[in-house]
Design a protein around this motif. Structure first.
Motif, PDB file in Angstrom:
ATOM      1  N   LYS A  90      -5.324 -18.683   1.262  1.00  0.00           N
ATOM      2  CA  LYS A  90      -5.396 -17.684   0.187  1.00  0.00           C
ATOM      3  C   LYS A  90      -4.237 -16.701   0.335  1.00  0.00           C
ATOM      4  O   LYS A  90      -3.851 -16.365   1.468  1.00  0.00           O
ATOM      5  CB  LYS A  90      -6.688 -16.872   0.291  1.00  0.00           C
ATOM      6  N   ILE A  91      -3.733 -16.212  -0.809  1.00  0.00           N
ATOM      7  CA  ILE A  91      -2.676 -15.191  -0.767  1.00  0.00           C
ATOM      8  C   ILE A  91      -3.181 -13.979  -1.551  1.00  0.00           C
ATOM      9  O   ILE A  91      -3.611 -14.115  -2.707  1.00  0.00           O
ATOM     10  CB  ILE A  91      -1.363 -15.671  -1.419  1.00  0.00           C
ATOM     11  N   ALA A  92      -3.116 -12.816  -0.904  1.00  0.00           N
ATOM     12  CA  ALA A  92      -3.572 -11.591  -1.575  1.00  0.00           C
ATOM     13  C   ALA A  92      -2.522 -10.506  -1.381  1.00  0.00           C
ATOM     14  O   ALA A  92      -1.685 -10.578  -0.476  1.00  0.00           O
ATOM     15  CB  ALA A  92      -4.904 -11.139  -0.994  1.00  0.00           C
ATOM     16  N   MET A  93      -2.576  -9.512  -2.243  1.00  0.00           N
ATOM     17  CA  MET A  93      -1.643  -8.377  -2.124  1.00  0.00           C
ATOM     18  C   MET A  93      -2.446  -7.106  -2.361  1.00  0.00           C
ATOM     19  O   MET A  93      -3.148  -6.991  -3.376  1.00  0.00           O
ATOM     20  CB  MET A  93      -0.560  -8.529  -3.182  1.00  0.00           C
ATOM     21  N   GLY A  94      -2.365  -6.163  -1.416  1.00  0.00           N
ATOM     22  CA  GLY A  94      -3.100  -4.902  -1.563  1.00  0.00           C
ATOM     23  C   GLY A  94      -2.184  -3.806  -2.080  1.00  0.00           C
ATOM     24  O   GLY A  94      -1.106  -3.574  -1.512  1.00  0.00           O
ATOM     25  N   ILE A  95      -2.606  -3.165  -3.178  1.00  0.00           N
ATOM     26  CA  ILE A  95      -1.840  -2.018  -3.717  1.00  0.00           C
ATOM     27  C   ILE A  95      -2.850  -0.928  -4.060  1.00  0.00           C
ATOM     28  O   ILE A  95      -3.881  -1.204  -4.694  1.00  0.00           O
ATOM     29  CB  ILE A  95      -1.053  -2.400  -4.999  1.00  0.00           C
ATOM     30  N   GLU A  96      -2.568   0.303  -3.632  1.00  0.00           N
ATOM     31  CA  GLU A  96      -3.517   1.387  -3.938  1.00  0.00           C
ATOM     32  C   GLU A  96      -3.455   1.726  -5.430  1.00  0.00           C
ATOM     33  O   GLU A  96      -2.405   1.598  -6.077  1.00  0.00           O
ATOM     34  CB  GLU A  96      -3.241   2.610  -3.066  1.00  0.00           C
ATOM     35  N   LYS A 111      -6.566   5.744   0.305  1.00  0.00           N
ATOM     36  CA  LYS A 111      -7.061   6.319   1.576  1.00  0.00           C
ATOM     37  C   LYS A 111      -6.066   6.009   2.682  1.00  0.00           C
ATOM     38  O   LYS A 111      -5.619   4.874   2.811  1.00  0.00           O
ATOM     39  CB  LYS A 111      -8.447   5.753   1.918  1.00  0.00           C
ATOM     40  N   TYR A 112      -5.733   7.021   3.439  1.00  0.00           N
ATOM     41  CA  TYR A 112      -4.787   6.865   4.549  1.00  0.00           C
ATOM     42  C   TYR A 112      -5.557   6.529   5.829  1.00  0.00           C
ATOM     43  O   TYR A 112      -6.619   7.124   6.040  1.00  0.00           O
ATOM     44  CB  TYR A 112      -3.991   8.181   4.728  1.00  0.00           C
ATOM     45  N   PRO A 113      -5.148   5.635   6.705  1.00  0.00           N
ATOM     46  CA  PRO A 113      -3.937   4.824   6.748  1.00  0.00           C
ATOM     47  C   PRO A 113      -4.185   3.372   6.309  1.00  0.00           C
ATOM     48  O   PRO A 113      -4.120   2.471   7.136  1.00  0.00           O
ATOM     49  CB  PRO A 113      -3.555   4.872   8.224  1.00  0.00           C
ATOM     50  N   GLN A 114      -4.379   3.164   5.022  1.00  0.00           N
ATOM     51  CA  GLN A 114      -4.675   1.822   4.532  1.00  0.00           C
ATOM     52  C   GLN A 114      -3.484   0.857   4.661  1.00  0.00           C
ATOM     53  O   GLN A 114      -3.664  -0.350   4.634  1.00  0.00           O
ATOM     54  CB  GLN A 114      -5.087   1.899   3.073  1.00  0.00           C
ATOM     55  N   GLY A 115      -2.274   1.438   4.829  1.00  0.00           N
ATOM     56  CA  GLY A 115      -1.097   0.578   4.977  1.00  0.00           C
ATOM     57  C   GLY A 115      -0.979  -0.018   6.370  1.00  0.00           C
ATOM     58  O   GLY A 115      -0.155  -0.908   6.600  1.00  0.00           O
ATOM     59  N   VAL A 175       0.825  -1.226   0.000  1.00  0.00           N
ATOM     60  CA  VAL A 175       0.000   0.000   0.000  1.00  0.00           C
ATOM     61  C   VAL A 175       0.856   1.270   0.000  1.00  0.00           C
ATOM     62  O   VAL A 175       0.629   2.190  -0.773  1.00  0.00           O
ATOM     63  CB  VAL A 175      -0.967  -0.014   1.209  1.00  0.00           C
ATOM     64  N   GLU A 176       1.832   1.325   0.879  1.00  0.00           N
ATOM     65  CA  GLU A 176       2.687   2.516   1.047  1.00  0.00           C
ATOM     66  C   GLU A 176       1.842   3.793   0.977  1.00  0.00           C
ATOM     67  O   GLU A 176       1.977   4.615   0.054  1.00  0.00           O
ATOM     68  CB  GLU A 176       3.794   2.544  -0.017  1.00  0.00           C
ATOM     69  N   CYS A 177       0.966   3.944   1.982  1.00  0.00           N
ATOM     70  CA  CYS A 177      -0.013   5.046   1.933  1.00  0.00           C
ATOM     71  C   CYS A 177       0.538   6.364   2.456  1.00  0.00           C
ATOM     72  O   CYS A 177      -0.082   7.405   2.276  1.00  0.00           O
ATOM     73  CB  CYS A 177      -1.268   4.653   2.702  1.00  0.00           C
ATOM     74  N   GLN A 184      -6.262  -1.947   8.968  1.00  0.00           N
ATOM     75  CA  GLN A 184      -7.089  -1.354   7.903  1.00  0.00           C
ATOM     76  C   GLN A 184      -6.960  -2.165   6.613  1.00  0.00           C
ATOM     77  O   GLN A 184      -7.938  -2.400   5.915  1.00  0.00           O
ATOM     78  CB  GLN A 184      -6.674   0.100   7.655  1.00  0.00           C
ATOM     79  N   LEU A 185      -5.735  -2.626   6.330  1.00  0.00           N
ATOM     80  CA  LEU A 185      -5.518  -3.409   5.108  1.00  0.00           C
ATOM     81  C   LEU A 185      -6.306  -4.719   5.159  1.00  0.00           C
ATOM     82  O   LEU A 185      -6.948  -5.117   4.174  1.00  0.00           O
ATOM     83  CB  LEU A 185      -4.015  -3.682   4.936  1.00  0.00           C
ATOM     84  N   LEU A 186      -6.273  -5.364   6.318  1.00  0.00           N
ATOM     85  CA  LEU A 186      -7.004  -6.636   6.429  1.00  0.00           C
ATOM     86  C   LEU A 186      -8.497  -6.424   6.267  1.00  0.00           C
ATOM     87  O   LEU A 186      -9.181  -7.220   5.630  1.00  0.00           O
ATOM     88  CB  LEU A 186      -6.709  -7.306   7.779  1.00  0.00           C
TER      89      LEU A 186
END
Ligand code: SF4
Ligand code: SF4
Length: 443
Positions: free
Chosen positions: A201-207, A236-240, A166-168, A244-246
């Motif tokens: 499951k494997i997921a990756m979050g990127i804004e 959206k901050y603080p998604q990192g 994410v690097e938000c 919040q990411l989960l």
């Protein structure tokens, strides 16, 4: 951005300002003649110093030994001679013992081809001890020892492994560049972690403000044939933050006082995944990291791979110095980072960025009284009441603040960002939490 996933409660939209460095490839920073290597660079107890003044050290040699369950090994970032063991201030203002090393002699790793280990033949336990031996901690900011985080407690199960891309934080682009430039290694790191935690499951979050990273990671996963679900997220901050990411990715909420594994999840940020790959495949200790050097006062903003222990002054010099006098120098991002007053403060494992900000880039208004507007309450992603918490902390009533959930505060700074009265809410939360921890230790 409609239809994209995000977390539900609170959050803010600070200006991104990532364009100063997002297109700049990672460069190796100059190695300093003196490295200052703190023995407390991680969450938990400081490492035990294994060297003394006059000792010769080699690149990657163990100089600080982990002292407990939550602690981490520290390695020499350079070959040289130990000049002294001294007290230094860390970027967060805490004092730590540190090993000062004068550069001297041959590098064992730098510029030399490294042998690759065939990690697939190792057991989970062997992989975890390789990660611990090489002192890998979370590079997203928390600096929690990674071998502990990846050891799934008995009776728990990792249904999800979520990679945090994410690097938000505004300005920071180090993780973005790592995804663009080291996608294949990140994918291998994901495979290593998956072997350890065995997720369903494997997921990756990127804004969505990093479309090139989303595409690059999707392509790398497809080429490697791994079932990685790359999830584009709203900005959206603080998604990192991992909670919040989960929530954004799995819809699950980590309850107060609980850990991600309590809801069946394990999270690692991309920098950490990359460090795990290097530790396991190349047996490489965590002696360098990628960080972003930027801000309106920096002559030539860049993403640099920097040796741990490099003084911040040397990095700023490498980026052309200041083009104007900065209003403040921040280590980390502008929302959660710490202002430093000594440019000889060293880079540590958790240093994600160095920002030299001009007066036009910071909230410079004078503090006034709270006008009870409630904006801080709306902004808080943890559902806290920052204005009331701050009042209790200001009056030294930490117990009352604790009952209102102070320890759930993520120190994300969203409340302070929206406060029209410029009340230093995050500083108040940090002070309150520190006082509560002190009280607990005393008790
Ligand atoms: S710093 Fe703490 S209180 Fe303020 S918005 Fe973030 S979590 Fe809430
Ligand atoms: S945002 Fe600031 S002024 Fe508004 S209620 Fe919160 S502390 Fe008070």
């Amino acid at each position: 951005m409609k239809g994209l996933k995000t977390f539900s409660r609170g959050g803010v939209h600070p200006p991104g300002r990532k364009n100063l460095t997002s297109s700049k490839a990672i460069k190796n920073a100059v190695i300093p003649t003196i490295s200052i290597v703190p023995l407390s660079q991680h969450l938990g107890s400081p490492s035990e110093c294994l060297v003394k003044a006059g000792d010769n050290v080699t690149e990657g040699m163990l100089i600080g030994k982990s002292t407990g369950f939550i602690s981490a090994n520290i390695h020499s970032p350079v070959p040289g001679t130990v000049k002294e063991i001294k007290d230094v201030y860390l970027p967060n203002g805490m004092l730590s013992k540190a090993v000062s090393i004068e550069l001297e002699g041959e590098f064992d790793r730098l510029g030399k081809e490294q042998n690759k280990r065939d990690w697939e033949g190792f057991s989970k336990e062997e992989l975890l001890s390789m990660i611990a031996d090489n002192g890998v901690v979370g590079l997203g900011g928390a600096t929690f020892p990674v071998n502990v985080k990846l050891s799934i407690p008995k009776g728990k199960k990792a249904e999800y492994f979520v990679v945090n891309g994410v690097e938000c934080e505004p300005y920071l682009t180090a993780d973005h560049r790592l995804m663009l430039e080291k996608a294949e290694r990140i994918i291998k790191g994901i495979q290593i972690i998956s072997k350890i935690v065995e997720p369903e499951k494997i997921a990756m979050g990127i804004e969505i403000n990093k479309p090139d990273a989303i595409e690059t990671m999707k392509k790398a996963a497809a080429e490697a044939g791994i079932p990685l679900d790359v999830v584009p997220l709203q900005v959206k901050y603080p998604q990192g933050d991992e909670k919040q990411l989960l929530q954004a990715i799995t819809g699950r909420e980590v309850p107060s006082g609980a850990l991600p594994i309590d809801i069946g999840c394990v999270v690692s940020n991309v920098g950490t995944v990359h460090a795990i790959y290097e530790a396991v495949v190349f047996n490489k200790p965590l002696i360098e990291r990628v960080l972003t050097v930027t801000g309106g006062a920096i002559a030539n903003p860049q993403n640099l791979k920097v040796r741990i222990g490099t003084p911040i002054s040397s990095i700023i010099e490498e980026c052309g110095g200041f083009k104007e006098v900065p209003e403040k120098v921040v280590v980390g991002g502008p929302m959660m980072g710490f202002t430093i007053y000594d440019l000889d403060t060293p880079v540590i494992k958790g240093t994600s960025g160095i920002l030299a900000l001009t007066s036009s880039e910071i909230h410079g208004a004078v503090r006034t009284s709270c006008i009870s507007c409630g904006r801080c309450i709306q902004a808080c992603p943890m559902g806290l009441n920052p204005t009331t918490l701050f009042k209790y902390i200001d009056h030294g009533d930490y117990t009352e603040a604790s009952e209102l959930g102070l320890m759930d505060c993520k120190e994300c700074g969203s409340c302070g960002f929206v406060c029209p009265a410029r009340i230093p809410l995050i500083q108040g939360m940090r002070l309150g939490k520190r006082m509560l921890r002190k009280k607990k230790v005393k008790a």
